[in-house]
Scaffold this motif. Structure first.
Motif, PDB file in Angstrom:
ATOM      1  N   GLU A  16       0.833  -1.215   0.000  1.00 16.53           N
ATOM      2  CA  GLU A  16       0.000   0.000   0.000  1.00 16.53           C
ATOM      3  C   GLU A  16       0.861   1.256   0.000  1.00 16.53           C
ATOM      4  N   ARG A  17       1.932   1.225   0.771  1.00 15.51           N
ATOM      5  CA  ARG A  17       2.831   2.384   0.818  1.00 15.51           C
ATOM      6  C   ARG A  17       3.478   2.607  -0.547  1.00 15.51           C
ATOM      7  N   ALA A  18       3.922   1.543  -1.200  1.00 13.67           N
ATOM      8  CA  ALA A  18       4.545   1.665  -2.522  1.00 13.67           C
ATOM      9  C   ALA A  18       3.534   2.197  -3.535  1.00 13.67           C
ATOM     10  N   ALA A  19       2.292   1.713  -3.468  1.00 13.32           N
ATOM     11  CA  ALA A  19       1.267   2.199  -4.399  1.00 13.32           C
ATOM     12  C   ALA A  19       0.964   3.674  -4.156  1.00 13.32           C
ATOM     13  N   THR A  20       0.949   4.078  -2.894  1.00 15.22           N
ATOM     14  CA  THR A  20       0.706   5.484  -2.570  1.00 15.22           C
ATOM     15  C   THR A  20       1.833   6.363  -3.105  1.00 15.22           C
ATOM     16  N   LEU A  21       3.069   5.915  -2.929  1.00 10.03           N
ATOM     17  CA  LEU A  21       4.206   6.687  -3.428  1.00 10.03           C
ATOM     18  C   LEU A  21       4.181   6.780  -4.952  1.00 10.03           C
ATOM     19  N   ARG A  22       3.822   5.684  -5.625  1.00 11.02           N
ATOM     20  CA  ARG A  22       3.739   5.719  -7.087  1.00 11.02           C
ATOM     21  C   ARG A  22       2.667   6.685  -7.565  1.00 11.02           C
ATOM     22  N   SER A  23       1.503   6.672  -6.913  1.00  7.46           N
ATOM     23  CA  SER A  23       0.434   7.579  -7.337  1.00  7.46           C
ATOM     24  C   SER A  23       0.798   9.027  -7.058  1.00  7.46           C
ATOM     25  N   ASP A  24       1.471   9.281  -5.937  1.00  7.38           N
ATOM     26  CA  ASP A  24       1.918  10.653  -5.640  1.00  7.38           C
ATOM     27  C   ASP A  24       2.937  11.130  -6.669  1.00  7.38           C
ATOM     28  N   ALA A  25       3.847  10.253  -7.052  1.00  5.62           N
ATOM     29  CA  ALA A  25       4.857  10.623  -8.051  1.00  5.62           C
ATOM     30  C   ALA A  25       4.196  10.900  -9.396  1.00  5.62           C
ATOM     31  N   GLU A  26       3.223  10.084  -9.768  1.00  4.63           N
ATOM     32  CA  GLU A  26       2.529  10.298 -11.035  1.00  4.63           C
ATOM     33  C   GLU A  26       1.748  11.606 -11.004  1.00  4.63           C
ATOM     34  N   ARG A  27       1.109  11.899  -9.909  1.00  2.00           N
ATOM     35  CA  ARG A  27       0.365  13.156  -9.772  1.00  2.00           C
ATOM     36  C   ARG A  27       1.314  14.351  -9.844  1.00  2.00           C
ATOM     37  N   TYR A  28       2.487  14.231  -9.241  1.00  2.00           N
ATOM     38  CA  TYR A  28       3.469  15.313  -9.283  1.00  2.00           C
ATOM     39  C   TYR A  28       3.971  15.517 -10.708  1.00  2.00           C
ATOM     40  N   ARG A  29       4.262  14.398 -11.429  1.00  2.00           N
ATOM     41  CA  ARG A  29       4.760  14.501 -12.793  1.00  2.00           C
ATOM     42  C   ARG A  29       3.735  15.134 -13.721  1.00  2.00           C
ATOM     43  N   ARG A  30       2.467  14.796 -13.540  1.00  2.00           N
ATOM     44  CA  ARG A  30       1.425  15.356 -14.407  1.00  2.00           C
ATOM     45  C   ARG A  30       1.201  16.835 -14.138  1.00  2.00           C
ATOM     46  N   GLY A  31       1.511  17.291 -12.958  1.00  2.00           N
ATOM     47  CA  GLY A  31       1.302  18.688 -12.609  1.00  2.00           C
ATOM     48  C   GLY A  31       2.380  19.621 -13.138  1.00  2.00           C
ATOM     49  N   ARG A  32       3.494  19.054 -13.577  1.00  2.00           N
ATOM     50  CA  ARG A  32       4.601  19.881 -14.069  1.00  2.00           C
ATOM     51  C   ARG A  32       4.612  19.878 -15.586  1.00  2.00           C
ATOM     52  N   PRO A  33       4.992  21.003 -16.196  1.00  2.00           N
ATOM     53  CA  PRO A  33       5.101  21.023 -17.653  1.00  2.00           C
ATOM     54  C   PRO A  33       6.217  20.100 -18.134  1.00  2.00           C
ATOM     55  N   PHE A  34       6.069  19.600 -19.348  1.00  2.00           N
ATOM     56  CA  PHE A  34       7.029  18.632 -19.878  1.00  2.00           C
ATOM     57  C   PHE A  34       8.406  19.254 -20.070  1.00  2.00           C
ATOM     58  N   LEU A  35       8.460  20.494 -20.522  1.00  2.00           N
ATOM     59  CA  LEU A  35       9.747  21.118 -20.807  1.00  2.00           C
ATOM     60  C   LEU A  35      10.540  21.417 -19.545  1.00  2.00           C
ATOM     61  N   ALA A  36       9.881  21.450 -18.405  1.00  2.00           N
ATOM     62  CA  ALA A  36      10.599  21.742 -17.170  1.00  2.00           C
ATOM     63  C   ALA A  36      11.400  20.538 -16.678  1.00  2.00           C
ATOM     64  N   SER A  37      11.204  19.386 -17.286  1.00  2.00           N
ATOM     65  CA  SER A  37      11.903  18.198 -16.800  1.00  2.00           C
ATOM     66  C   SER A  37      13.375  18.192 -17.195  1.00  2.00           C
ATOM     67  N   TRP A  38      13.697  18.837 -18.334  1.00  2.00           N
ATOM     68  CA  TRP A  38      15.093  18.857 -18.759  1.00  2.00           C
ATOM     69  C   TRP A  38      15.378  20.178 -19.442  1.00  2.00           C
ATOM     70  N   ARG A  39      16.497  20.762 -19.096  1.00  2.00           N
ATOM     71  CA  ARG A  39      16.912  22.018 -19.704  1.00  2.00           C
ATOM     72  C   ARG A  39      18.409  21.948 -19.959  1.00  2.00           C
ATOM     73  N   LYS A  40      18.833  22.402 -21.131  1.00  2.00           N
ATOM     74  CA  LYS A  40      20.256  22.347 -21.454  1.00  2.00           C
ATOM     75  C   LYS A  40      21.026  23.267 -20.512  1.00  2.00           C
ATOM     76  N   ALA A  41      22.119  22.771 -20.004  1.00  2.00           N
ATOM     77  CA  ALA A  41      22.935  23.554 -19.080  1.00  2.00           C
ATOM     78  C   ALA A  41      23.638  24.675 -19.834  1.00  2.00           C
ATOM     79  N   ARG A  42      23.694  25.829 -19.210  1.00  2.00           N
ATOM     80  CA  ARG A  42      24.375  26.976 -19.810  1.00  2.00           C
ATOM     81  C   ARG A  42      25.834  26.924 -19.395  1.00  2.00           C
ATOM     82  N   PHE A  43      26.720  26.817 -20.375  1.00  2.00           N
ATOM     83  CA  PHE A  43      28.147  26.720 -20.069  1.00  2.00           C
ATOM     84  C   PHE A  43      28.730  28.120 -19.970  1.00  2.00           C
TER      85      PHE A  43
END
Length: 70
Positions: A16-43
């Motif tokens: 149950e704890r693992a399922a709760t953590l998975r659902s929380d992670a999925e909810r967090y991922r869906r709440g963030r825009p896709f482009l915010a997941s990766w951004r090229k580093a500025r050298f």
């Protein structure tokens, strides 16, 4: 009662704890825009730290010798 007396309960709680953590992670991922997941580093080229360089004593320039008399 000791938890070791009912090992099925501990396994169920872990599932149950693992399922709760998975659902929380999925909810967090869906709440963030896709482009915010990766951004090229500025050298940025680091500035030279001249305080760490030992100065070379200046030597007078000499004309190169060609081997022929002038």
């Amino acid at each position: 009662m000791f938890p070791t007396a009912h090992p099925d309960i501990m396994g169920q709680l872990a599932n149950e704890r693992a399922a709760t953590l998975r659902s929380d992670a999925e909810r967090y991922r869906r709440g963030r825009p896709f482009l915010a997941s990766w951004r090229k580093a500025r050298f940025v080229e680091p500035a030279a730290d001249l305080s760490r360089v030992t100065p070379v004593p200046a030597q007078p320039l000499q004309a190169p010798r060609t081997g022929r008399a002038a």
